[in-house]
Design an enzyme around this catalytic site. Structure first.
Site, PDB file in Angstrom:
ATOM      1  CE  LYS A 171      -1.603   2.901   2.896  1.00 59.04           C
ATOM      2  NZ  LYS A 171      -1.751   4.159   2.090  1.00 59.04           N
ATOM      3  CD  GLU A 246      12.669   5.287   8.308  1.00 59.98           C
ATOM      4  OE1 GLU A 246      12.580   6.233   9.137  1.00 59.98           O
ATOM      5  OE2 GLU A 246      12.491   5.426   7.103  1.00 59.98           O
ATOM      6  CD  GLU A 379       9.721  13.228  11.653  1.00 61.00           C
ATOM      7  OE1 GLU A 379      10.666  12.736  11.019  1.00 61.00           O
ATOM      8  OE2 GLU A 379       8.678  12.601  11.926  1.00 61.00           O
TER       9      GLU A 379
END
Length: 472
Positions: A171, A246, A379
């Site tokens: 996906k 990740e 982030e």
């Protein structure tokens, strides 16, 4: 321009999808809809997983030479499409074409070629006492990939999984799915057996969740936000399935007092702003010794001001848009909060001039950032650099490690041994010393909330292998 697709790749062929919901793909530089792709359902995932499950025994039993040959054919087919891939990434993501050609199209070819060689020479069996220790493919892999490097992130999962003997359901991100269609055209041309590789497009809450929770998916490999990675981990844990994650990063670039300051700052700014800052490994915290702090700020400001924003297809453009309006607004919110928390604007900012259309954010440098503030901890995923001063080596390391993330980082010093000593103290999965180049054969992954497992090279291959002991 209409690049609409109406199909999935299932069981070795393109399968038309009947009338149903679609996902719009926008050009972030113009804000125009350029394509639609099908919004897959849990039933579509069922079909893809069934095809992958049926294909698994045959692909797992294929010889290493056969798997390597298929990957080599894919490399050839993908290399022939490199120009189209770069242009597609520039169109759907906004990466300047020069960067898209070199990194977005070029890096995945390098990674894929490395797995041609690794597939041909799998890990050897071992003898431990009276046991034969062998490695076998995990099984069916669900790969869920992000939008910021839409081919590289797929290849970094697909290539080792296939080299290991696994079958795959992919996906891609709904924001940048068009590149995946080019990849699957190449996969079809390469002649993989039916069911070995399958594509279902759609949204994370529907297709992603269906893959992560599917009882016949043996492993989920995901790249994206830490929040989504946490959700995938929960879904996989309910059925004791393997995960490789990740996730986010907040990487520190430590510039020690004896470093080549001009080079360190220039390379650091380039790294922070690569792909408009939409890079998980971006060195978004610039840590500079206080004796050289003001000089570093001047260098960073001049470097930021040298970035020209604009049309990704214009050779003069150095910084493209962010991927979406939501991402732009999120980044601008972080900038506003960083300034409200006491940060000092050195370059860019919310009032800097921008192109009339597109989801642009000016390259921004903010000084005097508190290491505990949101700007230093969250982030941002945009072209925003936080600059932080330190007094000595110990304080620099403490600031660098003051993060729930640990994906990447850098250290600069005229003394290579000193730099290596600091690099060893940084709690992060990768550290670049004095601007050392990226190594696609080295293990890639993070500490702490930056993820689990490793990608790339031999370590990336081993993620998709099970270990079995046979006593004799």
């Amino acid at each position: 321009m209409d690049l609409a697709r109406t199909d999935f790749y299932l069981d070795g062929q393109w399968v038309a999808v009947g009338p149903g919901e679609t996902v719009a793909v926008r050009n972030p530089a113009t804000e125009e809809v350029i394509a639609t792709v099908p919004a897959g359902t849990a039933a579509d995932v069922d079909r893809a997983v069934a095809a992958a499950r049926a294909a698994f025994p045959g692909w797992a039993d294929a010889t290493p030479a056969d798997r390597a040959a298929r990957l080599d054919r894919l490399h050839t087919a993908l290399r022939a499409r490199a120009d189209g891939i770069a242009r597609t990434v520039a169109l759907e993501l906004g990466t300047p074409l020069k960067v898209a050609t070199r990194i977005q199209a070029g890096l995945p070819l390098t990674v894929l070629h490395s797995y041609v060689e690794l597939a041909a020479r799998p890990p050897a069996d071992e003898t431990v006492g009276n046991s034969l220790v062998v490695r076998e493919p995990v099984g069916v892999v669900g790969a869920i990939t992000p939008w910021n490097y839409p081919l590289h992130q797929v290849v970094a999962k697909l290539a080792p999984a296939l080299a290991a003997g696994c079958t795959v359901v992919l996906k891609p991100s709904e924001l940048t799915p068009l590149t995946a269609y080019l990849l699957f055209d190449a996969i079809h041309e390469a002649g993989f057996p039916p069911g070995v590789v399958n594509l279902v497009t759609g949204t994370g809450p529907v297709v992603g969740e269906a893959i992560a929770a599917h009882p016949d998916v043996d492993m989920v490999s995901f790249t994206g936000s830490t929040a989504t990675g946490r959700r995938i981990s929960h879904l996989a844990a309910d059925r004791i399935a393997r995960v490789a994650l990740e996730l986010g990063g907040k990487s520190a670039n430590i510039v020690l007092d004896d470093a080549d300051l001009a080079t360190a700052v220039k390379v650091g700014v380039d790294n922070a702003f690569l792909n408009s800052g939409q890079t998980c490994t971006a060195w978004t915290r610039l840590l500079v010794h206080r004796d050289r702090y003001d000089e570093a700020l001047g260098l960073a400001a001049r470097a930021a001001e040298g970035y020209r924003l604009g049309d990704p297809f214009d050779p003069a453009t150095r910084l493209g848009p962010l991927v979406s309006a939501a991402q732009r607004d999120r980044v601008l919110g972080h900038v506003a909060r960083g300034l409200a928390d006491g940060g000092r604007l050195v370059a860019g900012g919310p009032d800097a001039p921008l192109p009339e259309r597109g989801f642009f954010v000016a390259p921004t440098v903010i000084a005097d950032v508190d290491p505990d503030s949101a700007l230093a901890q969250e982030e941002i995923f945009g072209p925003v650099l936080a600059v932080i001063g330190f007094d000595d080596e110990d304080e620099a390391v403490a600031i660098a490690n003051n993060s729930r993330y640990g994906l990447a980082g850098a250290v600069w010093s005229a003394d290579g041994e000193r730099a290596l000593r600091v690099a060893r103290r940084m709690r992060t999965g990768a550290v670049d010393v004095n601007g050392a180049p990226f190594n696609p054969l080295a293990p890639f992954g993070g500490y702490k909330q930056s993820g689990l497992g490793r990608e790339l090279g031999r370590h990336g291959l081993e993620e998709f292998l099970q270990v079995k002991a046979i006593q004799r």
